[in-house]
Design a protein around this motif. Structure first.
Motif, PDB file in Angstrom:
ATOM      1  N   THR A  13       0.821  -1.217   0.000  1.00 20.42           N
ATOM      2  CA  THR A  13       0.000   0.000   0.000  1.00 20.42           C
ATOM      3  C   THR A  13       0.851   1.261   0.000  1.00 20.42           C
ATOM      4  O   THR A  13       0.339   2.377   0.095  1.00 20.42           O
ATOM      5  CB  THR A  13      -0.931  -0.002   1.237  1.00 20.42           C
ATOM      6  OG1 THR A  13      -0.129  -0.074   2.414  1.00 20.42           O
ATOM      7  CG2 THR A  13      -1.907  -1.165   1.183  1.00 20.42           C
ATOM      8  N   LEU A  14       2.188   1.074  -0.098  1.00 22.68           N
ATOM      9  CA  LEU A  14       3.098   2.217  -0.145  1.00 22.68           C
ATOM     10  C   LEU A  14       3.166   2.782  -1.572  1.00 22.68           C
ATOM     11  O   LEU A  14       2.850   2.101  -2.566  1.00 22.68           O
ATOM     12  CB  LEU A  14       4.491   1.800   0.313  1.00 22.68           C
ATOM     13  CG  LEU A  14       4.605   1.250   1.741  1.00 22.68           C
ATOM     14  CD1 LEU A  14       6.020   0.777   2.015  1.00 22.68           C
ATOM     15  CD2 LEU A  14       4.162   2.291   2.765  1.00 22.68           C
ATOM     16  N   LEU A  15       3.631   4.016  -1.693  1.00 31.54           N
ATOM     17  CA  LEU A  15       3.838   4.626  -3.013  1.00 31.54           C
ATOM     18  C   LEU A  15       5.052   3.979  -3.668  1.00 31.54           C
ATOM     19  O   LEU A  15       6.174   4.059  -3.164  1.00 31.54           O
ATOM     20  CB  LEU A  15       4.056   6.134  -2.869  1.00 31.54           C
ATOM     21  CG  LEU A  15       4.237   6.910  -4.188  1.00 31.54           C
ATOM     22  CD1 LEU A  15       2.974   6.835  -5.047  1.00 31.54           C
ATOM     23  CD2 LEU A  15       4.612   8.365  -3.905  1.00 31.54           C
ATOM     24  N   GLN A  16       4.831   3.315  -4.782  1.00 28.98           N
ATOM     25  CA  GLN A  16       5.907   2.603  -5.478  1.00 28.98           C
ATOM     26  C   GLN A  16       6.406   3.472  -6.661  1.00 28.98           C
ATOM     27  O   GLN A  16       5.607   4.028  -7.420  1.00 28.98           O
ATOM     28  CB  GLN A  16       5.427   1.251  -6.005  1.00 28.98           C
ATOM     29  CG  GLN A  16       4.902   0.312  -4.923  1.00 28.98           C
ATOM     30  CD  GLN A  16       4.418  -0.993  -5.509  1.00 28.98           C
ATOM     31  OE1 GLN A  16       5.179  -1.728  -6.145  1.00 28.98           O
ATOM     32  NE2 GLN A  16       3.136  -1.283  -5.289  1.00 28.98           N
TER      33      GLN A  16
ATOM     34  N   LYS B 104       0.216   3.659  -6.512  1.00 34.37           N
ATOM     35  CA  LYS B 104      -0.165   3.365  -5.113  1.00 34.37           C
ATOM     36  C   LYS B 104      -1.512   2.646  -5.111  1.00 34.37           C
ATOM     37  O   LYS B 104      -2.431   3.063  -5.833  1.00 34.37           O
ATOM     38  CB  LYS B 104      -0.269   4.651  -4.287  1.00 34.37           C
ATOM     39  CG  LYS B 104      -0.524   4.391  -2.797  1.00 34.37           C
ATOM     40  CD  LYS B 104      -0.490   5.693  -2.022  1.00 34.37           C
ATOM     41  CE  LYS B 104      -0.680   5.409  -0.533  1.00 34.37           C
ATOM     42  NZ  LYS B 104      -0.651   6.649   0.279  1.00 34.37           N
TER      43      LYS B 104
ATOM     44  N   GLN C 114       4.954   6.391 -10.908  1.00 33.95           N
ATOM     45  CA  GLN C 114       4.576   6.194  -9.505  1.00 33.95           C
ATOM     46  C   GLN C 114       3.175   5.580  -9.439  1.00 33.95           C
ATOM     47  O   GLN C 114       2.278   6.013 -10.180  1.00 33.95           O
ATOM     48  CB  GLN C 114       4.600   7.520  -8.744  1.00 33.95           C
ATOM     49  CG  GLN C 114       6.020   8.033  -8.509  1.00 33.95           C
ATOM     50  CD  GLN C 114       6.081   9.200  -7.560  1.00 33.95           C
ATOM     51  OE1 GLN C 114       5.107   9.935  -7.397  1.00 33.95           O
ATOM     52  NE2 GLN C 114       7.214   9.371  -6.894  1.00 33.95           N
TER      53      GLN C 114
END
Length: 754
Positions: free
Chosen positions: A684-687, A737, A735
């Motif tokens: 659930t993190l910003l990748q 998420k 990016q």
């Protein structure tokens, strides 16, 4: 036959019978005997003289001894219509009055209608035939030899003339490996026959003129309607030869016969009779009652040496020409012009004018074409002139084939004055070949001009007709700009070659194509060499005007690599360019040698570039204010900068852009690409992910689209964020998420184009 008095009859001077009777035993006196014999002698001499007038030694009637007055009136009336040849006499054959037969070398004419018997001698005795003439074999007829002919009999003269005809038509010149004049064709042969071509040596004797000035001899012969044949290796002239209708001047070949102007000559070696009046009136018709155009003349098989270093006249727009023509239907074949003080070869015929249609061939009521016969120009070699080499201002639509012209404006003698301008065309450079009227070209080769273009073509001026430039093959090399095509030229060229652009200061391109009428040139070859006459780093082709369809090959592999390729500023054009090894700073500006540079005026067009090992492929060199609406294709092999100026393009302004680029290392790049990477669905993190895009000219990416496709067995969570943050030359940064609840992985697809 000369008139002579009838001899007086013989009259006895003395009666010797009476003398003997009156003087028995005394001898006759000597005085009486002499007087008697003298009277007999006079009578016999006069009688024999009269007999010789009507009888030959062989007993036959003397030639020309019987005339019309000697014929019976009825016979004269019957023969008034002339003789009708019936060949050899035949027995049992019907003959009419005036039938002529040959019997044992004698010509006889029938004097009564009859059927011949078994014996000709019997018919003659019966008065059916009249003696006309006895044939004499040609070898037995003597003539006085006239140089260069050495024959002393008619038969010998005929054989010499036959040999001369063979020389004209069939001799092989070892230096050329072809017939000296055998390729001239029926038109020139007919002209030679019609104009009774005679050796200039014979004509010199006829007119009592010296051979040291054949110009005067030629003019006298042409004025009398006689053609002139040249057989010696060299002649000189101090008089301009003035071409007129039907004039013929023929030599043994341009490498075998030379006409040289003498020291101190001040005019044009070969000119046109009344040229100034014809040009001033812009005469167009051969039937003009004031200034008729000369037609159907022939210049063939000789060289002209203008003797430039000893020319004493003023070179101008009217003086110093090698050949200056104003005419129609002519044939100029196998002519060499060298060391000419001014213009080498000039030809003109007005494009418009009044027609006088008494000539059935003169049927056109619009811009005249060369409708008077002739082969045009075939085999013209022009080397070393003080001004232009070849200038063509008509007659329109004639054939121009195998013209070689070089070293104009004193280039051969290094007579170089920067900025030198033409005496014939105010404000223009001195160009090698100037074509201002439509013509059909077989081959022209222009070369070595430090002052001007190799081939310059445009209409003659405002109000003059546009030029149709149709050519099988043209070549220009080592000139200050090899080609210029003006706005009023429509061209169709099979093969167009340009080798080295070495003249002037290098600011002119190899080919300056400004035609507003368009044309096609499917095989344009440009060679840029180092070493001999290394060229400037000049541009190859500058395209302005409109509607060009060209396929261009640029060869720079021989060492001279710098210079831009094709400058595209022409709407509605279709251009394909192939180039290799173009590198370095161009002469005319810019930092790289691009194969093609495109401006905003290149609208509604197509451009394909195939470039190998070049500095640049295509450069969109200015921001367009309008709509390109054009298609572009680039195939780049290890070019440093395949595309530049792409920011000037917008999708609405470009029909299609297709690019394939092979870098020095790595995989090929294209203008449109699909890239895929894997993304974690459980996080659930910003990748932040980097995707290699494989695009040419990134980071200018358009139509960028991102897609997520879960792998088998994975659960796709809510998508909270997905976007491209940055783009560099090799990759795009994305990016992403997700919300909670996802499992497994998904494929992230980047679909983009430049």
């Amino acid at each position: 036959m000369p008139a002579t008095p009838v001899p007086p009859p013989y009259t006895r001077q003395t009666s010797f019978t009476d003398w003997e009777a009156n003087h028995p035993g005394e001898p006759a006196t000597g005085t009486s005997l002499d007087a008697e014999f003298n009277a007999v002698q006079v009578s016999m001499t006069d009688t024999q003289a009269r007999l010789a007038l009507i009888q030959r030694d062989d007993g036959a009637l003397a030639n020309y001894s019987v005339g019309r007055d000697q014929l019976d009136p009825e016979l004269a009336a019957a023969l008034a219509g002339g003789f009708y040849p019936r060949g050899a006499w035949q027995a049992n054959t019907k003959y009419k009055v005036s039938d002529a037969v040959n019997q044992d070398g004698v010509l006889w004419a029938a004097v009564v209608d009859h059927t011949s018997g078994a014996s000709f001698a019997v018919d003659v005795s019966a008065g059916k035939w009249m003696f006309v003439s006895q044939f004499v074999a040609a070898p037995a007829i003597p003539i006085t030899p006239i140089p260069p002919m050495s024959a002393t009999t008619v038969q010998g003269a005929l054989e010499t003339l036959n040999t001369f005809d063979v020389d004209l038509g069939n001799q092989v010149d070892p230096a050329k490996g072809a017939g000296k004049l055998g390729f001239l064709g029926g038109t020139i042969y007919a002209a030679l026959m019609a104009n009774r071509c005679l050796p200039v040596e014979v004509l010199a004797t006829k007119y009592g003129l010296p051979l040291s000035n054949i110009g005067a001899i030629v003019n006298a012969a042409w004025a009398a309607g006689i053609g002139v044949a040249l057989s010696a290796p060299q002649y000189t002239t101090s008089t301009a030869m003035l071409v007129r209708t039907g004039a013929v001047l023929v030599g043994q070949g341009s490498g075998l016969t030379t006409i040289k102007s003498v020291n101190g000559f001040t005019g044009n070696v070969i000119d046109t009779l009344n040229f100034a009046a014809l040009q001033a009136a812009q005469t167009v018709s051969v039937n003009d009652p004031v200034n008729p155009v000369p037609k159907r003349f022939v210049l063939c098989g000789f060289a002209v040496d203008g003797n430039v270093l000893n020319y004493a006249g003023t070179v101008s727009d009217t003086n110093g020409f090698g050949i200056r023509l104003y005419g129609a239907g002519y044939s100029v074949v196998d002519i060499k012009l060298t060391r000419i003080p001014g213009v080498g070869f000039y030809s003109e015929l007005a494009p418009f004018g009044t027609y006088y249609n008494s000539d059935p061939l003169e049927f056109k009521a619009f811009s005249p074409t060369d409708e008077y016969g002739g082969v045009g120009i075939r085999g013209l070699y022009i080397f070393d002139t003080g001004e232009e080499g070849f200038v063509f201002v008509g007659p329109a639509d004639i054939n121009v084939r195998d013209v070689f012209v070089g070293w104009p404006a004193g280039s051969y003698r290094n007579d170089y004055t920067p900025g030198k301008t033409s005496k014939l065309f105010a404000g223009r450079s001195v160009d090698t070949a100037v074509i201002l009227r439509s013509c059909e070209i077989g081959f022209i080769h222009a070369f070595d001009n430090r002052f001007g273009y190799g081939i310059y073509t445009d209409r003659q001026g405002v109000g003059k007709p546009a030029v149709r430039f149709g050519a099988e093959s043209v070549m220009s090399e080592n000139c200050f700009g090899n080609y210029y095509f003006g706005s009023q030229v429509r061209y169709q060229i099979g093969v167009m070659e340009s080798h080295n652009n070495t003249g002037g200061d290098g600011t002119r391109p190899h080919i300056d194509m400004a035609s507003a009428l368009g044309g096609t040139a499917p095989n344009v070859k440009i060679k840029k060499e180092a070493g001999y006459l290394s060229e400037y780093a000049s541009d190859c082709v500058r395209l302005t005007g409109v509607k060009h369809k060209m396929k261009i090959f640029i060869d720079t592999t021989t060492g001279q690599t710098a210079g831009r390729g094709v400058l595209c500023s022409s709407p509605l054009s279709d251009i394909e360019v192939h180039a290799s090894a173009m590198a370095g700073v161009p002469q005319s500006g810019g930092s790289l040698s691009y194969v093609a540079e495109v401006t905003s005026t290149f609208t509604g067009s197509k451009l394909k570039v195939v470039a190998q090992l070049c500095d640049g492929g295509i450069n969109f060199s200015s921001s367009p204010s309008g709509d390109y609406g054009s298609d572009f294709e680039l195939v780049s092999d290890r070019c440093t900068t395949p595309l530049a100026g792409v920011s000037a393009l917008q999708r609405r302004q470009t029909g299609k852009l297709s690019v394939t680029h092979q870098p020095v290392s790595g995989v090929p790049q294209r203008n449109a690409q699909v890239a895929i990477t894997s993304v974690n669905l459980t996080s659930t993190l910003l990748q932040t992910l980097a995707i290699g895009h494989g695009l040419v000219a990134a980071p200018l990416i358009h139509n960028c689209q991102l897609y997520l496709t879960p792998t088998a067995g994975s659960v796709m969570p809510d998508l909270l964020q997905l976007y491209v943050t940055t783009v560099d030359a090799t990759s795009a940064t994305v990016q992403v998420k997700f919300g909670a609840g996802g499992t497994g992985t998904a494929s992230l697809c980047l679909r983009a184009s430049i």
